[in-house]
Each structure stands twice: as structure tokens, then as C-alpha cells.
Design a protein around this motif. Sequence first.
Motif, PDB file in Angstrom:
ATOM      1  N   GLY A 194       4.010  10.714  -7.992  1.00 26.92           N
ATOM      2  CA  GLY A 194       4.048  11.134  -9.153  1.00 26.92           C
ATOM      3  C   GLY A 194       5.189  10.156 -10.345  1.00 26.92           C
ATOM      4  O   GLY A 194       5.381  10.546 -11.527  1.00 26.92           O
ATOM      5  N   VAL A 195       5.451   9.453 -10.224  1.00 26.75           N
ATOM      6  CA  VAL A 195       6.416   8.674 -10.096  1.00 26.75           C
ATOM      7  C   VAL A 195       6.697   6.636  -9.991  1.00 26.75           C
ATOM      8  O   VAL A 195       6.005   6.784  -8.922  1.00 26.75           O
ATOM      9  N   LYS A 196       6.156   6.422 -11.171  1.00 25.66           N
ATOM     10  CA  LYS A 196       6.370   4.803 -10.911  1.00 25.66           C
ATOM     11  C   LYS A 196       7.661   4.081  -9.911  1.00 25.66           C
ATOM     12  O   LYS A 196       8.389   4.445 -10.538  1.00 25.66           O
ATOM     13  N   THR A 197       7.283   3.060  -9.885  1.00 23.84           N
ATOM     14  CA  THR A 197       8.698   2.612  -9.131  1.00 23.84           C
ATOM     15  C   THR A 197       9.740   1.723 -10.510  1.00 23.84           C
ATOM     16  O   THR A 197       8.839   0.724 -10.975  1.00 23.84           O
ATOM     17  N   GLY A 198      10.879   2.401 -10.594  1.00 22.50           N
ATOM     18  CA  GLY A 198      11.579   1.431 -11.606  1.00 22.50           C
ATOM     19  C   GLY A 198      11.830   3.023 -12.681  1.00 22.50           C
ATOM     20  O   GLY A 198      12.656   2.346 -13.487  1.00 22.50           O
ATOM     21  N   GLN A 199      11.519   3.789 -12.128  1.00 19.81           N
ATOM     22  CA  GLN A 199      11.249   4.969 -13.280  1.00 19.81           C
ATOM     23  C   GLN A 199      11.886   6.514 -12.599  1.00 19.81           C
ATOM     24  O   GLN A 199      12.228   6.605 -11.284  1.00 19.81           O
ATOM     25  N   ALA A 255       0.920  -0.982  -0.098  1.00 21.33           N
ATOM     26  CA  ALA A 255      -0.194  -0.012   0.112  1.00 21.33           C
ATOM     27  C   ALA A 255       1.330   1.394  -0.096  1.00 21.33           C
ATOM     28  O   ALA A 255       0.866   2.619  -0.424  1.00 21.33           O
ATOM     29  N   LEU A 256       1.923   0.766   0.626  1.00 24.37           N
ATOM     30  CA  LEU A 256       2.898   2.276   0.764  1.00 24.37           C
ATOM     31  C   LEU A 256       3.695   3.025  -0.564  1.00 24.37           C
ATOM     32  O   LEU A 256       3.268   3.489  -0.834  1.00 24.37           O
ATOM     33  N   VAL A 257       3.989   1.543  -1.721  1.00 22.53           N
ATOM     34  CA  VAL A 257       4.243   2.104  -3.028  1.00 22.53           C
ATOM     35  C   VAL A 257       3.497   2.559  -3.931  1.00 22.53           C
ATOM     36  O   VAL A 257       3.429   3.490  -3.915  1.00 22.53           O
ATOM     37  N   ALA A 258       2.257   2.129  -3.529  1.00 19.37           N
ATOM     38  CA  ALA A 258       1.528   2.639  -4.511  1.00 19.37           C
ATOM     39  C   ALA A 258       1.453   4.349  -4.052  1.00 19.37           C
ATOM     40  O   ALA A 258       0.530   4.846  -4.582  1.00 19.37           O
ATOM     41  N   GLN A 259       0.725   4.019  -2.252  1.00 25.33           N
ATOM     42  CA  GLN A 259       0.764   5.551  -1.761  1.00 25.33           C
ATOM     43  C   GLN A 259       2.122   6.588  -3.120  1.00 25.33           C
ATOM     44  O   GLN A 259       1.615   8.316  -2.964  1.00 25.33           O
ATOM     45  N   VAL A 260       2.921   6.252  -2.257  1.00 32.63           N
ATOM     46  CA  VAL A 260       4.301   7.060  -2.370  1.00 32.63           C
ATOM     47  C   VAL A 260       4.404   7.089  -4.053  1.00 32.63           C
ATOM     48  O   VAL A 260       4.617   8.925  -5.092  1.00 32.63           O
ATOM     49  N   GLU A 261       3.999   6.321  -5.202  1.00 26.53           N
ATOM     50  CA  GLU A 261       3.772   6.661  -6.675  1.00 26.53           C
ATOM     51  C   GLU A 261       2.889   7.652  -6.728  1.00 26.53           C
ATOM     52  O   GLU A 261       3.099   8.493  -7.303  1.00 26.53           O
ATOM     53  N   GLU A 262       1.987   7.446  -6.295  1.00 25.11           N
ATOM     54  CA  GLU A 262       0.912   8.774  -7.053  1.00 25.11           C
ATOM     55  C   GLU A 262       1.591   9.692  -6.019  1.00 25.11           C
ATOM     56  O   GLU A 262       1.372  10.694  -6.362  1.00 25.11           O
ATOM     57  N   ALA A 263       1.629   9.537  -5.209  1.00 29.40           N
ATOM     58  CA  ALA A 263       2.047  11.463  -4.081  1.00 29.40           C
ATOM     59  C   ALA A 263       3.368  12.049  -4.495  1.00 29.40           C
ATOM     60  O   ALA A 263       3.385  13.065  -4.943  1.00 29.40           O
ATOM     61  N   ARG A 269       5.360  10.685   5.712  1.00 26.01           N
ATOM     62  CA  ARG A 269       6.565  10.487   6.090  1.00 26.01           C
ATOM     63  C   ARG A 269       8.327  10.321   4.655  1.00 26.01           C
ATOM     64  O   ARG A 269       8.857  10.990   4.534  1.00 26.01           O
ATOM     65  N   VAL A 270       7.896   9.434   3.623  1.00 26.95           N
ATOM     66  CA  VAL A 270       8.552   9.382   2.882  1.00 26.95           C
ATOM     67  C   VAL A 270       8.621  10.362   1.803  1.00 26.95           C
ATOM     68  O   VAL A 270       9.579  10.885   0.763  1.00 26.95           O
ATOM     69  N   VAL A 271       7.511  11.105   1.532  1.00 23.56           N
ATOM     70  CA  VAL A 271       7.378  12.412   0.938  1.00 23.56           C
ATOM     71  C   VAL A 271       9.036  13.281   1.340  1.00 23.56           C
ATOM     72  O   VAL A 271       8.871  13.924   0.953  1.00 23.56           O
ATOM     73  N   ALA A 272       8.252  13.434   2.900  1.00 26.79           N
ATOM     74  CA  ALA A 272       8.790  14.340   3.510  1.00 26.79           C
ATOM     75  C   ALA A 272      10.386  14.493   3.135  1.00 26.79           C
ATOM     76  O   ALA A 272      11.696  15.346   3.634  1.00 26.79           O
TER      77      ALA A 272
END
Length: 157
Positions: A104-109, A94-102, A147-150
Motif C-alpha cells: 500500500g505504498v508507492k515507490t518514493g513514499q 512487475a515486482l515493483v507494481a506487486q509490492v506497491e499494491e501489497a 518474499r519481499v513482503v515477508a
Amino acid sequence: MSQPTVNLTETVHSAIDAHRHERGPLLVILQEVQERLGYVPPAAVPLIARELNLSRADVHGVLTFYHDLRTEPPGRTTLSLCRAEACQAVGAEALVAQVEEALGVKTGQTAADGSVTVNQVFCLGNCALGPSALVGGRLHGRLDRDRVVALVRAEAS
């Protein structure tokens, strides 16, 4: 993204000269080129292939097989999110999905503006404090989206 300002040919030949005597030196040469330039430019492939008497396909195959090797420059900040079982058990997916959305970058990009590269890893050895991530090479645990975004923003400034 632009080519590095460092002389590519000089960098590749230096890495080759340092490791040519080793058995099966391709991987270590690719790692050294990436260490010096931040990535392995596609233009390095034919240089390495010629010097090691390998096909371009052989070099390209190794370069694209290993996830830690990059063919494009990384973002100014690198975020590596743990997706191993222990982190999954405490919400990593869930964190991965939330961070990708926040972000604006997909994993691996890498973000279009070059600000951040988002990677996935499968265990950072911080299992008791998951979900965990590396932000700019520093380990952090008990993460949530905010916290990740910060942390990413703080690393970028």
C-alpha cells in the motif's frame, strides 16, 4: 511526522564546523545532517544557507536533486527495489507494481503509519540474482512479491 528530538541547530552547526574548510562542502554537510537525524528537516535549509553564504534556493536545489537525501523521516524499514536492466529482464517492473499494491505504498513514499519507505535504485550489483532489493540495508536476490513482503515484515518486527 514529528521533528527529531536532537537539537537541529546544534546538529547543523556541528556538521558545518566539521566540513566548512572543504571545497564545496554543501553536499557533505547535507549528508552528515541526514546521517545524524535520519533526514534533512526543511528547517535546516535556512541555517545551512546562512552559514555557507548561499541562498535557500541553492541549498534546497541540492537537497532535492539527490534522491538519497530525504526531507522527511524514513519509515522504520527501508525497502529499495532494483529497477536496472538486468533486474527488469527477470521481472522487476512487475515486482515493483506487486509490492506497491501489497504494501500500500508507492515507490518514493513512506507508509502513512511510518512502517516502511519504498525506494527505487538502479543497480545493486546483484545482477545474476535479480530481481534484487535492499531490505533494511541487507541485499536479497531472486525475489518475488511474497518474499519481499515477508522480508519487510520480518525487518519490522
